[in-house]
Write a protein that holds these residues in place. Structure first.
Motif, PDB file in Angstrom:
ATOM      1  N   LEU A 190     111.803  30.622  49.479  1.00 13.34           N
ATOM      2  CA  LEU A 190     111.407  31.795  48.812  1.00 13.34           C
ATOM      3  C   LEU A 190     112.260  32.393  47.918  1.00 13.34           C
ATOM      4  O   LEU A 190     113.484  32.105  48.239  1.00 13.34           O
ATOM      5  CB  LEU A 190     111.105  32.692  50.238  1.00 13.34           C
ATOM      6  N   PRO A 191     112.229  33.260  47.012  1.00 16.31           N
ATOM      7  CA  PRO A 191     113.124  34.058  46.373  1.00 16.31           C
ATOM      8  C   PRO A 191     113.886  35.013  47.290  1.00 16.31           C
ATOM      9  O   PRO A 191     113.481  35.323  48.292  1.00 16.31           O
ATOM     10  CB  PRO A 191     112.303  35.129  45.424  1.00 16.31           C
ATOM     11  N   GLY A 192     115.061  35.160  46.853  1.00 14.51           N
ATOM     12  CA  GLY A 192     115.955  36.042  47.733  1.00 14.51           C
ATOM     13  C   GLY A 192     115.417  37.281  48.247  1.00 14.51           C
ATOM     14  O   GLY A 192     115.649  37.601  49.417  1.00 14.51           O
ATOM     15  N   THR A 193     114.737  37.949  47.413  1.00 16.03           N
ATOM     16  CA  THR A 193     114.429  39.379  47.809  1.00 16.03           C
ATOM     17  C   THR A 193     113.313  39.187  49.042  1.00 16.03           C
ATOM     18  O   THR A 193     113.141  40.053  49.702  1.00 16.03           O
ATOM     19  CB  THR A 193     113.659  40.174  46.656  1.00 16.03           C
ATOM     20  N   GLU A 194     112.459  37.994  48.696  1.00 19.06           N
ATOM     21  CA  GLU A 194     111.260  37.973  49.921  1.00 19.06           C
ATOM     22  C   GLU A 194     111.808  37.261  50.886  1.00 19.06           C
ATOM     23  O   GLU A 194     111.208  37.405  52.282  1.00 19.06           O
ATOM     24  CB  GLU A 194     109.991  36.896  49.234  1.00 19.06           C
ATOM     25  N   MET A 195     112.953  36.599  51.030  1.00 19.64           N
ATOM     26  CA  MET A 195     113.355  35.993  52.390  1.00 19.64           C
ATOM     27  C   MET A 195     113.731  37.164  53.197  1.00 19.64           C
ATOM     28  O   MET A 195     113.589  36.926  54.413  1.00 19.64           O
ATOM     29  CB  MET A 195     114.808  35.154  52.039  1.00 19.64           C
ATOM     30  N   ALA A 196     114.354  38.121  52.766  1.00 20.50           N
ATOM     31  CA  ALA A 196     114.838  39.223  53.584  1.00 20.50           C
ATOM     32  C   ALA A 196     113.533  40.245  54.213  1.00 20.50           C
ATOM     33  O   ALA A 196     113.928  40.694  55.001  1.00 20.50           O
ATOM     34  CB  ALA A 196     115.726  40.263  52.417  1.00 20.50           C
ATOM     35  N   GLN A 197     112.473  40.032  53.438  1.00 17.32           N
ATOM     36  CA  GLN A 197     111.332  40.982  53.788  1.00 17.32           C
ATOM     37  C   GLN A 197     110.576  39.836  55.087  1.00 17.32           C
ATOM     38  O   GLN A 197     109.625  40.591  55.771  1.00 17.32           O
ATOM     39  CB  GLN A 197     110.355  41.106  52.874  1.00 17.32           C
ATOM     40  N   VAL A 198     110.784  38.744  55.196  1.00 11.98           N
ATOM     41  CA  VAL A 198     110.240  37.900  56.265  1.00 11.98           C
ATOM     42  C   VAL A 198     110.484  38.125  57.618  1.00 11.98           C
ATOM     43  O   VAL A 198     111.837  38.273  57.930  1.00 11.98           O
ATOM     44  CB  VAL A 198     110.292  36.180  55.956  1.00 11.98           C
ATOM     45  N   ARG A 199     109.604  38.338  58.556  1.00 13.10           N
ATOM     46  CA  ARG A 199     109.933  38.454  59.854  1.00 13.10           C
ATOM     47  C   ARG A 199     110.156  37.313  60.585  1.00 13.10           C
ATOM     48  O   ARG A 199     109.452  36.633  60.580  1.00 13.10           O
ATOM     49  CB  ARG A 199     108.926  39.475  60.628  1.00 13.10           C
ATOM     50  N   GLN A 200     111.446  36.960  60.806  1.00 11.83           N
ATOM     51  CA  GLN A 200     111.750  35.842  61.440  1.00 11.83           C
ATOM     52  C   GLN A 200     111.301  35.536  62.729  1.00 11.83           C
ATOM     53  O   GLN A 200     111.611  36.451  63.637  1.00 11.83           O
ATOM     54  CB  GLN A 200     113.292  35.593  61.427  1.00 11.83           C
ATOM     55  N   PRO A 201     110.685  34.551  63.154  1.00 19.60           N
ATOM     56  CA  PRO A 201     110.028  34.503  64.414  1.00 19.60           C
ATOM     57  C   PRO A 201     111.204  34.131  65.597  1.00 19.60           C
ATOM     58  O   PRO A 201     110.852  34.211  66.815  1.00 19.60           O
ATOM     59  CB  PRO A 201     109.076  33.120  64.468  1.00 19.60           C
ATOM     60  N   GLY A 202     112.237  33.529  65.337  1.00 20.45           N
ATOM     61  CA  GLY A 202     113.261  33.023  66.491  1.00 20.45           C
ATOM     62  C   GLY A 202     113.341  31.808  66.644  1.00 20.45           C
ATOM     63  O   GLY A 202     112.453  31.061  66.129  1.00 20.45           O
ATOM     64  N   ILE A 203     114.298  31.232  67.186  1.00 22.14           N
ATOM     65  CA  ILE A 203     114.480  29.848  67.325  1.00 22.14           C
ATOM     66  C   ILE A 203     113.890  29.661  68.546  1.00 22.14           C
ATOM     67  O   ILE A 203     114.262  30.300  69.566  1.00 22.14           O
ATOM     68  CB  ILE A 203     116.015  29.455  67.224  1.00 22.14           C
ATOM     69  N   PRO A 204     113.233  28.400  68.762  1.00 17.93           N
ATOM     70  CA  PRO A 204     112.282  28.082  70.048  1.00 17.93           C
ATOM     71  C   PRO A 204     113.649  27.745  71.099  1.00 17.93           C
ATOM     72  O   PRO A 204     114.680  26.985  70.913  1.00 17.93           O
ATOM     73  CB  PRO A 204     111.763  26.787  69.688  1.00 17.93           C
ATOM     74  N   THR A 205     113.482  28.447  72.297  1.00 18.73           N
ATOM     75  CA  THR A 205     114.324  27.902  73.485  1.00 18.73           C
ATOM     76  C   THR A 205     113.094  27.766  74.473  1.00 18.73           C
ATOM     77  O   THR A 205     112.075  28.059  74.681  1.00 18.73           O
ATOM     78  CB  THR A 205     115.061  29.163  73.859  1.00 18.73           C
ATOM     79  N   ASP A 206     113.672  27.075  75.596  1.00 19.17           N
ATOM     80  CA  ASP A 206     112.796  27.080  76.724  1.00 19.17           C
ATOM     81  C   ASP A 206     113.904  26.950  77.980  1.00 19.17           C
ATOM     82  O   ASP A 206     114.964  26.861  77.955  1.00 19.17           O
ATOM     83  CB  ASP A 206     111.758  25.950  76.659  1.00 19.17           C
ATOM     84  N   SER A 207     113.191  26.850  79.029  1.00 18.40           N
ATOM     85  CA  SER A 207     114.151  26.636  80.357  1.00 18.40           C
ATOM     86  C   SER A 207     114.496  25.651  80.810  1.00 18.40           C
ATOM     87  O   SER A 207     115.391  25.344  81.581  1.00 18.40           O
ATOM     88  CB  SER A 207     113.348  27.219  81.464  1.00 18.40           C
ATOM     89  N   THR A 208     114.214  24.423  79.906  1.00 17.47           N
ATOM     90  CA  THR A 208     114.896  23.027  80.203  1.00 17.47           C
ATOM     91  C   THR A 208     115.815  22.775  79.603  1.00 17.47           C
ATOM     92  O   THR A 208     116.702  21.962  79.984  1.00 17.47           O
ATOM     93  CB  THR A 208     113.903  22.128  79.930  1.00 17.47           C
ATOM     94  N   GLY A 209     116.352  23.742  78.574  1.00 10.46           N
ATOM     95  CA  GLY A 209     117.616  23.644  77.897  1.00 10.46           C
ATOM     96  C   GLY A 209     117.529  22.535  76.782  1.00 10.46           C
ATOM     97  O   GLY A 209     118.470  22.050  76.237  1.00 10.46           O
ATOM     98  N   VAL A 210     116.225  21.994  76.664  1.00 15.12           N
ATOM     99  CA  VAL A 210     116.127  20.774  75.740  1.00 15.12           C
ATOM    100  C   VAL A 210     115.154  21.442  74.535  1.00 15.12           C
ATOM    101  O   VAL A 210     113.745  21.251  74.461  1.00 15.12           O
ATOM    102  CB  VAL A 210     115.438  19.697  76.350  1.00 15.12           C
ATOM    103  N   SER A 211     115.895  22.268  73.719  1.00 14.48           N
ATOM    104  CA  SER A 211     115.105  23.121  72.728  1.00 14.48           C
ATOM    105  C   SER A 211     115.658  23.075  71.361  1.00 14.48           C
ATOM    106  O   SER A 211     116.926  22.465  71.305  1.00 14.48           O
ATOM    107  CB  SER A 211     114.707  24.283  72.910  1.00 14.48           C
ATOM    108  N   GLU A 212     115.269  23.533  70.577  1.00  9.11           N
ATOM    109  CA  GLU A 212     115.773  23.915  69.156  1.00  9.11           C
ATOM    110  C   GLU A 212     117.240  24.459  69.209  1.00  9.11           C
ATOM    111  O   GLU A 212     118.109  24.014  68.275  1.00  9.11           O
ATOM    112  CB  GLU A 212     115.102  24.363  67.911  1.00  9.11           C
ATOM    113  N   LEU A 213     117.462  25.478  70.017  1.00  9.13           N
ATOM    114  CA  LEU A 213     118.668  26.088  70.190  1.00  9.13           C
ATOM    115  C   LEU A 213     119.791  25.377  70.485  1.00  9.13           C
ATOM    116  O   LEU A 213     120.774  25.342  69.886  1.00  9.13           O
ATOM    117  CB  LEU A 213     118.375  27.223  71.234  1.00  9.13           C
ATOM    118  N   ALA A 214     119.357  24.102  71.466  1.00 12.18           N
ATOM    119  CA  ALA A 214     120.467  23.155  71.905  1.00 12.18           C
ATOM    120  C   ALA A 214     120.625  22.282  70.743  1.00 12.18           C
ATOM    121  O   ALA A 214     121.745  21.955  70.587  1.00 12.18           O
ATOM    122  CB  ALA A 214     119.842  22.489  73.069  1.00 12.18           C
ATOM    123  N   ASP A 215     119.794  22.080  69.837  1.00 14.80           N
ATOM    124  CA  ASP A 215     119.876  21.041  68.959  1.00 14.80           C
ATOM    125  C   ASP A 215     120.785  21.952  67.724  1.00 14.80           C
ATOM    126  O   ASP A 215     121.881  21.163  67.210  1.00 14.80           O
ATOM    127  CB  ASP A 215     118.698  20.915  68.016  1.00 14.80           C
TER     128      ASP A 215
END
Length: 180
Positions: A97-122
């Protein structure tokens, strides 16, 4: 005035407004070699590291682990982001996205889960491969629900990480309080 402008470090815009809980701790979080995991009041998780070379190396590490490729332009855009909160599958479209549009996007967050095997761990693993000296800090909103915080801790513990800083806002100690 010129000296101030040339030497000042400007605060980056944060991806989410965070109201941290208060504490009477006098320990300061270091300014360099930091990995910060941010949790907003809605439970969205954001991730950031403080140095651009570390960000680039981290992105290369995650790309090779996940079989994704990024263009030089996408890498350059990623390198200037102090923190982000996208699943890996949504990161590439956001970087295009263009820089101005990047700032307007509501970021959904990095996936986490209780098992500890998620994208945050990666991301934590990729960042520590990029810079083994990184120290970890968690910055959570005062209204964050405990299960989200527990999931973040599970992701850190899956990497054998049990030592981290909590970012809080300062508060005056109560009368008679003695620091050890």
């Amino acid at each position: 005035l010129t000296f101030f402008i040339m030497t000042a470090t400007f605060k980056q815009n944060e991806v989410a407004e965070i109201t941290t809980p208060s504490s009477i701790s006098t320990t300061k979080v270091p300014d360099d070699d930091m990995m910060i995991i941010t949790i907003d009041r809605d439970g969205r998780v954001f991730f950031g590291v403080d140095a651009q070379p570390t960000r680039l190396s981290m992105l290369d590490n995650i790309a090779s682990a996940k079989g994704v490729s990024f263009t030089d332009q996408e890498k350059a855009k990623f390198a200037i982001q102090p923190e982000f909160g996208f699943p890996i599958a949504q990161l590439k479209p956001w970087l295009n996205l263009p820089g101005t549009e990047m700032a307007q996007v509501r970021q959904p967050g990095i996936p986490t889960d209780s098992t500890g095997v998620s994208e945050l761990a990666d991301w934590v693993f990729a960042a520590r491969r990029a810079n083994p000296q990184l120290r970890i800090a968690i910055k959570g909103d005062n209204a964050t629900k405990f299960p989200v915080f527990k999931d973040v801790l599970a992701n850190l513990q899956s990497q054998k990480i049990n030592k981290f800083n909590l970012i809080t806002s300062g508060e005056q100690p109560p009368a008679g309080w003695l620091q050890d």
